[in-house]
Scaffold this motif. Structure first.
Motif, mmCIF file in Angstrom:
data_model
loop_
_atom_site.group_PDB
_atom_site.id
_atom_site.type_symbol
_atom_site.label_atom_id
_atom_site.label_comp_id
_atom_site.label_asym_id
_atom_site.label_seq_id
_atom_site.Cartn_x
_atom_site.Cartn_y
_atom_site.Cartn_z
ATOM 1 N N ARG A 14 0.601 -12.073 -8.292
ATOM 2 C CA ARG A 14 -0.146 -10.750 -8.530
ATOM 3 C C ARG A 14 0.360 -10.277 -9.793
ATOM 4 O O ARG A 14 1.030 -11.009 -10.590
ATOM 5 N N LEU A 15 -0.370 -9.410 -10.485
ATOM 6 C CA LEU A 15 -0.201 -9.100 -11.738
ATOM 7 C C LEU A 15 1.517 -8.157 -11.742
ATOM 8 O O LEU A 15 1.688 -7.543 -10.845
ATOM 9 N N HIS A 16 2.208 -8.511 -13.039
ATOM 10 C CA HIS A 16 3.481 -8.010 -12.895
ATOM 11 C C HIS A 16 3.291 -7.140 -14.405
ATOM 12 O O HIS A 16 2.527 -7.198 -15.027
ATOM 13 N N VAL A 17 4.405 -6.289 -14.403
ATOM 14 C CA VAL A 17 4.462 -5.514 -15.776
ATOM 15 C C VAL A 17 4.113 -6.298 -16.957
ATOM 16 O O VAL A 17 3.334 -5.540 -18.010
ATOM 17 N N GLY A 18 4.792 -7.455 -17.036
ATOM 18 C CA GLY A 18 4.533 -8.217 -18.453
ATOM 19 C C GLY A 18 3.032 -8.375 -18.425
ATOM 20 O O GLY A 18 2.510 -8.230 -19.266
ATOM 21 N N ASN A 19 2.325 -9.034 -17.755
ATOM 22 C CA ASN A 19 1.116 -9.196 -17.848
ATOM 23 C C ASN A 19 0.009 -7.995 -17.737
ATOM 24 O O ASN A 19 -1.027 -7.786 -18.510
ATOM 25 N N LEU A 253 4.385 -0.708 -7.893
ATOM 26 C CA LEU A 253 4.254 0.533 -8.606
ATOM 27 C C LEU A 253 3.506 1.592 -8.092
ATOM 28 O O LEU A 253 3.906 2.801 -7.866
ATOM 29 N N ARG A 254 2.491 1.007 -7.535
ATOM 30 C CA ARG A 254 1.539 1.971 -6.723
ATOM 31 C C ARG A 254 2.137 2.510 -5.423
ATOM 32 O O ARG A 254 2.222 3.628 -5.133
ATOM 33 N N GLU A 255 2.938 1.823 -4.744
ATOM 34 C CA GLU A 255 3.535 2.352 -3.591
ATOM 35 C C GLU A 255 4.611 3.006 -3.424
ATOM 36 O O GLU A 255 5.026 3.744 -3.068
ATOM 37 N N ALA A 256 5.006 2.689 -4.977
ATOM 38 C CA ALA A 256 6.443 3.788 -5.316
ATOM 39 C C ALA A 256 5.770 5.008 -5.788
ATOM 40 O O ALA A 256 6.394 5.909 -6.027
ATOM 41 N N GLY A 257 4.559 5.210 -5.888
ATOM 42 C CA GLY A 257 3.869 6.686 -6.397
ATOM 43 C C GLY A 257 3.648 6.868 -7.699
ATOM 44 O O GLY A 257 3.506 7.775 -8.203
ATOM 45 N N ILE A 258 3.934 5.462 -8.388
ATOM 46 C CA ILE A 258 3.692 5.957 -9.796
ATOM 47 C C ILE A 258 2.301 6.024 -10.159
ATOM 48 O O ILE A 258 1.519 5.151 -9.538
ATOM 49 N N GLU A 259 2.107 7.125 -11.256
ATOM 50 C CA GLU A 259 0.861 7.060 -11.574
ATOM 51 C C GLU A 259 0.173 6.254 -12.595
ATOM 52 O O GLU A 259 0.850 5.691 -13.478
ATOM 53 N N PRO A 260 -0.942 5.615 -12.500
ATOM 54 C CA PRO A 260 -1.396 4.538 -13.530
ATOM 55 C C PRO A 260 -1.506 5.303 -15.018
ATOM 56 O O PRO A 260 -1.190 4.286 -15.861
ATOM 57 N N ALA A 261 -1.618 6.499 -15.008
ATOM 58 C CA ALA A 261 -1.534 7.047 -16.304
ATOM 59 C C ALA A 261 -0.319 6.832 -16.999
ATOM 60 O O ALA A 261 -0.227 6.734 -18.269
ATOM 61 N N ALA A 262 0.778 6.816 -16.067
ATOM 62 C CA ALA A 262 1.946 6.914 -16.664
ATOM 63 C C ALA A 262 2.257 5.225 -16.962
ATOM 64 O O ALA A 262 3.134 5.166 -18.272
ATOM 65 N N ILE A 263 1.741 4.393 -16.355
ATOM 66 C CA ILE A 263 2.126 3.052 -16.853
ATOM 67 C C ILE A 263 1.208 2.716 -18.189
ATOM 68 O O ILE A 263 1.981 2.024 -18.863
#
Ligand code: GLU
Length: 442
Positions: A14-19, A253-263
């Motif tokens: 899966r894609l991770h924060v670095g990529n 991140l998505r499961e943790a409820g993090i907004e894509p705009a925040a990423i």
């Protein structure tokens, strides 16, 4: 010239924060210049590549809002690599080798034990056509190495790191194709970058030495060398490269409820001199994206910081942007009332429950019960169309002499079952007269 960038993940996980960060940089640069952002699936390794990962990569990019302007797959391009290899054979820029891994390891060991750099000795260059014929007759297939040009020093101006120089004599000729016919990463990537017209390659600094080799490959193929930039790698909040960070994926991140705009807001600016600003959308970030603002030091990624930015993004979302993620029936005024109290959009569910009931209010002592009973009597007489909370608390303050916490907390507890939460002025009309009376009487 149109700016063309690409993101080239291997679908082996899966894609991770670095990529994601690499993908974002490429997207921002293309966007900034009105160019094109391409996805290239690096699936030359059939054994490790998975179709489910390809699908997940596409889904993750879409969720983040990183629209791609085209997609290529390396597994569909083997014939093109074959043609390019033939060109390099004709130019004498690739050559056949037969050393086994064990032989190569031994050569390395010998060199290292003499304190020399473990550079491939090019022994296979000395083989004659008769030698090759004999190998072939014995059923031995060659692997191929790219012949680095020892006479032209390698140099490029890196968009992040500035002037870069490598001495090709200090580098091993890289194997580009294995004896079984499979391709290694290095050459296909260059062939594709040429074919796709890639003008800018942005990636992590773990690729710097690959770039040194690839610069010569572009030239050998008669192509122009694209601009290169290598961002410093991410580290965990503790300053170390953490395993957890490497594994932290978009799905988590998505499961943790993090907004894509925040990423997007965080990763666009992490490692740059520009402040992270949750108020900026992707287009504004693209307009201000500048490689010269990147530093050379590793950038610290902090999950807690991401959660804070995400909450701040949630506090800015319009009803229309979240309506389809809210509990059935939740309207715009309700969203606006609870929004300041949310860290995650999913937490709207809890407040929806508080508004609609049933709630579990804490047990009250006799004095508080008497106070709440008088509150119910006052509430019955109020005009519920015009700020009942202010009217209720003003009347009770007058009648009971209570103020501050002694006045507000028992009411909040009885009406919501909670010690804290959204502004009661906004919440009470949403709970409504009948339900509020019932809760105060209970
Ligand atoms: N598939 C390579 C990787 O994920 C691509 C590197 C590149 O050329 O950007 O590391």
């Amino acid at each position: 010239m149109t700016v063309i960038t690409r993101f080239a993940p291997s679908p082996t996980g899966r894609l991770h924060v670095g990529n994601i960060r690499t993908a974002l940089h490429n997207w921002l640069l293309a966007r900034r210049h009105g160019g094109r952002f391409l996805l290239r699936i690096d699936d030359t390794d059939a054994a490790r590549s998975r179709e489910e990962h390809v699908a997940a990569i596409r889904a993750d990019l879409a969720w983040l809002g990183l629209r791609t302007d085209g997609e290529e797959r390396q597994s569909a391009r083997f014939a093109i690599y074959e043609t390019a290899l033939a060109q390099l054979i004709a130019k004498g820029r690739v050559y056949r080798c037969y050393e086994t891994q064990a032989e190569l390891d031994l050569k390395r060991k010998v060199l290292l034990s003499r304190g020399l750099p473990p550079i491939y000795d090019r022994a296979a260059l000395a083989l004659t056509e008769a030698d090759h014929a004999a190998r072939a007759a014995a059923g031995e297939a060659p692997h191929w190495r790219f012949l680095l040009d020892h006479h032209s020093p390698i140099a490029w101006h890196d968009g992040v790191r500035g002037p870069q120089q490598f001495d090709p004599r200090q580098m091993s000729d890289p194997v580009v194709r294995r004896a079984d016919g499979t391709w290694l990463y290095m050459l296909p990537s260059v062939i594709d970058d040429v074919a796709m017209g890639v003008t800018d390659v942005l990636r992590g600094e773990d690729h710097v030495s690959n770039t040194a080799t690839q610069v010569q490959m572009f030239t050998a193929l008669g192509a122009e060398v694209p601009r290169f930039a290598h961002a410093a790698l991410l580290t965990g909040a503790e300053g170390k490269l953490s395993k957890r960070l490497g594994a932290l994926g978009v799905a988590d991140l998505r499961e943790a409820g993090i907004e894509p705009a925040a990423i997007i807001a965080l990763l666009a600016r992490l490692g740059t001199s520009d402040p992270v600003d949750p108020a900026l959308d992707a287009d504004q970030l693209a307009a201000a994206f500048d490689l010269s603002h990147f530093g050379r030091a590793p950038a610290r990624f902090d999950e807690a910081e991401l959660a804070r930015i995400s909450a701040s993004v949630v506090h800015r979302l319009d009803y229309a942007q979240v309506a389809d993620r809210l509990p059935q029936g939740m309207d715009a005024p309700t969203w606006r009332a609870i929004q300041p109290n949310l860290e995650r959009v999913a937490d709207a569910e809890g407040w929806w429950q508080v508004i609609n009931g049933p709630i579990a209010a804490p047990e009250a002592d006799p004095e508080t019960r008497a106070f709440l009973a008088s509150a119910a009597q006052v509430a019955e007489t109020l005009d519920w169309h015009d700020d009942p909370w202010s009217a209720l608390t003003a009347a009770l303050k007058e009648a009971s002499g209570r103020k501050g916490k002694a006045l507000f907390l028992p009411l909040r507890q009885a009406l919501t079952g909670m010690d804290h939460g959204p502004d009661m002025k906004a919440l009470l009309p949403l709970i409504g007269r009948d339900e509020a009376l019932a809760r105060l009487r209970a």
